[in-house]
Design a protein around this motif. Sequence first.
Motif, PDB file in Angstrom:
ATOM      1  N   LYS A  61      81.222   1.926  60.858  1.00  0.00           N
ATOM      2  CA  LYS A  61      80.870   2.621  59.615  1.00  0.00           C
ATOM      3  C   LYS A  61      80.493   1.653  58.489  1.00  0.00           C
ATOM      4  CE  LYS A  61      83.789   6.613  60.686  1.00  0.00           C
ATOM      5  NZ  LYS A  61      84.880   7.502  60.230  1.00  0.00           N
ATOM      6  N   LYS A  62      79.964   0.497  58.867  1.00  0.00           N
ATOM      7  CA  LYS A  62      79.531  -0.498  57.898  1.00  0.00           C
ATOM      8  C   LYS A  62      78.100  -0.931  58.212  1.00  0.00           C
ATOM      9  CE  LYS A  62      84.217  -2.408  57.769  1.00  0.00           C
ATOM     10  NZ  LYS A  62      84.628  -1.642  56.589  1.00  0.00           N
ATOM     11  N   LYS A  63      77.412  -1.402  57.177  1.00  0.00           N
ATOM     12  CA  LYS A  63      76.096  -2.010  57.349  1.00  0.00           C
ATOM     13  C   LYS A  63      76.238  -3.495  57.063  1.00  0.00           C
ATOM     14  CE  LYS A  63      71.250  -1.635  55.766  1.00  0.00           C
ATOM     15  NZ  LYS A  63      71.003  -2.845  54.945  1.00  0.00           N
ATOM     16  N   ILE A  64      75.953  -4.299  58.066  1.00  0.00           N
ATOM     17  CA  ILE A  64      76.115  -5.741  57.952  1.00  0.00           C
ATOM     18  C   ILE A  64      74.739  -6.389  58.032  1.00  0.00           C
ATOM     19  CG2 ILE A  64      77.238  -7.794  58.883  1.00  0.00           C
ATOM     20  CD1 ILE A  64      78.489  -4.626  60.295  1.00  0.00           C
ATOM     21  N   ASP A  65      74.324  -7.059  56.967  1.00  0.00           N
ATOM     22  CA  ASP A  65      73.031  -7.726  56.934  1.00  0.00           C
ATOM     23  C   ASP A  65      73.230  -9.221  57.151  1.00  0.00           C
ATOM     24  OD1 ASP A  65      71.621  -5.318  56.164  1.00  0.00           O
ATOM     25  OD2 ASP A  65      72.476  -5.599  54.160  1.00  0.00           O
ATOM     26  N   LEU A  66      72.538  -9.762  58.138  1.00  0.00           N
ATOM     27  CA  LEU A  66      72.552 -11.199  58.405  1.00  0.00           C
ATOM     28  C   LEU A  66      71.273 -11.770  57.785  1.00  0.00           C
ATOM     29  CD1 LEU A  66      73.594 -11.009  62.176  1.00  0.00           C
ATOM     30  CD2 LEU A  66      75.072 -11.016  60.156  1.00  0.00           C
ATOM     31  N   ILE A  67      71.425 -12.419  56.626  1.00  0.00           N
ATOM     32  CA  ILE A  67      70.273 -12.809  55.817  1.00  0.00           C
ATOM     33  C   ILE A  67      70.100 -14.324  55.839  1.00  0.00           C
ATOM     34  CG2 ILE A  67      69.214 -12.634  53.544  1.00  0.00           C
ATOM     35  CD1 ILE A  67      71.204 -10.349  52.949  1.00  0.00           C
ATOM     36  N   PRO A  68      69.010 -14.820  56.420  1.00  0.00           N
ATOM     37  CA  PRO A  68      68.777 -16.266  56.393  1.00  0.00           C
ATOM     38  C   PRO A  68      68.468 -16.739  54.982  1.00  0.00           C
ATOM     39  CG  PRO A  68      66.876 -15.123  57.307  1.00  0.00           C
ATOM     40  CD  PRO A  68      67.943 -14.089  57.112  1.00  0.00           C
ATOM     41  N   CYS A 109      63.692   2.730  53.809  1.00  0.00           N
ATOM     42  CA  CYS A 109      63.541   1.303  53.544  1.00  0.00           C
ATOM     43  C   CYS A 109      63.619   0.991  52.055  1.00  0.00           C
ATOM     44  CB  CYS A 109      62.210   0.815  54.123  1.00  0.00           C
ATOM     45  SG  CYS A 109      62.168   0.840  55.951  1.00  0.00           S
ATOM     46  N   ARG A 110      63.090   1.895  51.237  1.00  0.00           N
ATOM     47  CA  ARG A 110      63.134   1.666  49.784  1.00  0.00           C
ATOM     48  C   ARG A 110      64.557   1.790  49.279  1.00  0.00           C
ATOM     49  NH1 ARG A 110      63.483   5.131  45.845  1.00  0.00           N
ATOM     50  NH2 ARG A 110      62.993   6.900  47.207  1.00  0.00           N
ATOM     51  N   VAL A 111      65.271   2.807  49.696  1.00  0.00           N
ATOM     52  CA  VAL A 111      66.639   3.039  49.221  1.00  0.00           C
ATOM     53  C   VAL A 111      67.578   1.937  49.702  1.00  0.00           C
ATOM     54  CG1 VAL A 111      68.642   4.573  49.402  1.00  0.00           C
ATOM     55  CG2 VAL A 111      66.346   5.512  49.030  1.00  0.00           C
ATOM     56  N   ASN A 112      67.358   1.450  50.914  1.00  0.00           N
ATOM     57  CA  ASN A 112      68.253   0.454  51.506  1.00  0.00           C
ATOM     58  C   ASN A 112      67.732  -0.967  51.388  1.00  0.00           C
ATOM     59  OD1 ASN A 112      70.530   2.013  53.129  1.00  0.00           O
ATOM     60  ND2 ASN A 112      68.625   3.181  53.323  1.00  0.00           N
ATOM     61  N   ARG A 113      66.734  -1.178  50.571  1.00  0.00           N
ATOM     62  CA  ARG A 113      66.194  -2.532  50.407  1.00  0.00           C
ATOM     63  C   ARG A 113      67.278  -3.458  49.896  1.00  0.00           C
ATOM     64  NH1 ARG A 113      61.247  -3.939  50.804  1.00  0.00           N
ATOM     65  NH2 ARG A 113      60.513  -1.807  50.497  1.00  0.00           N
ATOM     66  N   ILE A 114      67.353  -4.625  50.499  1.00  0.00           N
ATOM     67  CA  ILE A 114      68.419  -5.577  50.167  1.00  0.00           C
ATOM     68  C   ILE A 114      67.996  -6.417  48.971  1.00  0.00           C
ATOM     69  CG2 ILE A 114      69.762  -7.532  51.041  1.00  0.00           C
ATOM     70  CD1 ILE A 114      69.136  -6.416  53.874  1.00  0.00           C
ATOM     71  N   PRO A 115      68.800  -6.447  47.903  1.00  0.00           N
ATOM     72  CA  PRO A 115      68.464  -7.292  46.761  1.00  0.00           C
ATOM     73  C   PRO A 115      68.610  -8.759  47.123  1.00  0.00           C
ATOM     74  CG  PRO A 115      70.643  -6.322  46.506  1.00  0.00           C
ATOM     75  CD  PRO A 115      70.051  -5.695  47.725  1.00  0.00           C
ATOM     76  N   LEU A 116      67.560  -9.527  46.929  1.00  0.00           N
ATOM     77  CA  LEU A 116      67.580 -10.942  47.310  1.00  0.00           C
ATOM     78  C   LEU A 116      67.449 -11.817  46.074  1.00  0.00           C
ATOM     79  CD1 LEU A 116      65.275 -10.745  50.451  1.00  0.00           C
ATOM     80  CD2 LEU A 116      67.754 -10.776  50.395  1.00  0.00           C
ATOM     81  N   ASP A 160      57.637  -6.133  59.672  1.00  0.00           N
ATOM     82  CA  ASP A 160      57.295  -6.235  58.255  1.00  0.00           C
ATOM     83  C   ASP A 160      58.545  -5.935  57.436  1.00  0.00           C
ATOM     84  OD1 ASP A 160      57.579  -3.437  58.162  1.00  0.00           O
ATOM     85  OD2 ASP A 160      55.435  -3.097  58.447  1.00  0.00           O
ATOM     86  N   GLU A 161      58.372  -5.618  56.157  1.00  0.00           N
ATOM     87  CA  GLU A 161      59.522  -5.476  55.265  1.00  0.00           C
ATOM     88  C   GLU A 161      60.264  -4.153  55.414  1.00  0.00           C
ATOM     89  OE1 GLU A 161      58.523  -6.487  51.221  1.00  0.00           O
ATOM     90  OE2 GLU A 161      57.212  -8.116  51.872  1.00  0.00           O
ATOM     91  N   CYS A 162      59.752  -3.246  56.237  1.00  0.00           N
ATOM     92  CA  CYS A 162      60.450  -1.979  56.503  1.00  0.00           C
ATOM     93  C   CYS A 162      61.104  -2.064  57.880  1.00  0.00           C
ATOM     94  CB  CYS A 162      59.497  -0.798  56.436  1.00  0.00           C
ATOM     95  SG  CYS A 162      60.331   0.814  56.484  1.00  0.00           S
ATOM     96  N   ASP A 163      62.392  -1.739  57.949  1.00  0.00           N
ATOM     97  CA  ASP A 163      63.168  -1.920  59.178  1.00  0.00           C
ATOM     98  C   ASP A 163      62.620  -1.126  60.355  1.00  0.00           C
ATOM     99  OD1 ASP A 163      66.146  -3.253  58.610  1.00  0.00           O
ATOM    100  OD2 ASP A 163      65.191  -2.392  56.836  1.00  0.00           O
ATOM    101  N   GLN A 164      62.779  -1.717  61.534  1.00  0.00           N
ATOM    102  CA  GLN A 164      62.548  -1.022  62.793  1.00  0.00           C
ATOM    103  C   GLN A 164      63.846  -1.016  63.579  1.00  0.00           C
ATOM    104  OE1 GLN A 164      58.872  -3.471  63.654  1.00  0.00           O
ATOM    105  NE2 GLN A 164      58.281  -1.594  64.699  1.00  0.00           N
ATOM    106  N   LEU A 165      64.074   0.077  64.308  1.00  0.00           N
ATOM    107  CA  LEU A 165      65.274   0.171  65.134  1.00  0.00           C
ATOM    108  C   LEU A 165      65.076  -0.669  66.387  1.00  0.00           C
ATOM    109  CD1 LEU A 165      68.058   1.502  65.526  1.00  0.00           C
ATOM    110  CD2 LEU A 165      66.892   3.318  66.782  1.00  0.00           C
ATOM    111  N   VAL A 166      65.873  -1.695  66.520  1.00  0.00           N
ATOM    112  CA  VAL A 166      65.752  -2.619  67.646  1.00  0.00           C
ATOM    113  C   VAL A 166      66.546  -2.101  68.840  1.00  0.00           C
ATOM    114  CG1 VAL A 166      66.203  -4.971  68.445  1.00  0.00           C
ATOM    115  CG2 VAL A 166      65.370  -4.574  66.111  1.00  0.00           C
ATOM    116  N   ALA A 183      63.894  -6.503  59.890  1.00  0.00           N
ATOM    117  CA  ALA A 183      62.744  -6.491  58.989  1.00  0.00           C
ATOM    118  C   ALA A 183      62.561  -7.904  58.462  1.00  0.00           C
ATOM    119  CB  ALA A 183      62.959  -5.512  57.831  1.00  0.00           C
ATOM    120  N   THR A 184      61.383  -8.205  57.972  1.00  0.00           N
ATOM    121  CA  THR A 184      61.153  -9.529  57.405  1.00  0.00           C
ATOM    122  C   THR A 184      61.587  -9.580  55.952  1.00  0.00           C
ATOM    123  OG1 THR A 184      58.885  -8.940  56.779  1.00  0.00           O
ATOM    124  CG2 THR A 184      59.195 -10.016  58.917  1.00  0.00           C
TER     125      THR A 184
END
Length: 239
Positions: free
Chosen positions: A94-101, A232-239, A57-63, A78-79
Amino acid sequence: MIRVKGLPVQLPTPSVKIPMLDQVVKTVMIDEITPSCKVMGSEINTFDKAIFENVFDECDQLVAMDGTASEAFAVTAATKPQSVLKIVSVFLEKKKIDLIPSYGADFIINIDGQIKPLMFSERMLVLSDDEIVIEPLDACEPFPVKVRKPVLFEIRHHSANVELVADHIGLKVKTDGINFKVQASHLLRNNLIGLCGNFDGNVLNDNIAAHGLTVPSWKKFAETWKLTPEWCRVNRIPL
């Protein structure tokens, strides 16, 4: 004489086209040197080949995460809001990399708030001084001549997939926006945690929850690897 009894793999059915020895070597290379965990829709196939269903769902899970003291990497998923598409996030160097379709076959790469589109047949090189270089993808050539600084990791966009590669730690993460695969070094055997299991070679104990104990339900197991609603709220990605 070839000794195969001790190999930690199940021998494949012999092929009339490929010599048996070549098949064994190929299987060992795939399963031992480049172990992978696959997420196909809602189905997860762990490093040790346990298979279970998990609805993201929209809240991340540790894969998957390096469970050693170095904690070299972590992968979450997360979706996207109101979508079946998945955002795969990699914590590395030390970076957060989001791969966003994005629309069609396009992807957006978000590195600590730096948002850059990555078009088909392009690659993104992230250098040691945080410089980002985007070049045409050409797998037959080395890094561009102008890149003189160490490369921390590379992100490639090819064949409708985006792949993050960090060769120095043996990590590859590939996604098409719905399905994705995490590939880790065999040196991390028995030292991984998350939905993809611990990679200890035992398919029967992949249901070790975040609290360190096994749980009888895959659903409850998966819930323990969900990050907190506040995170998840603090780190939500602005789309």
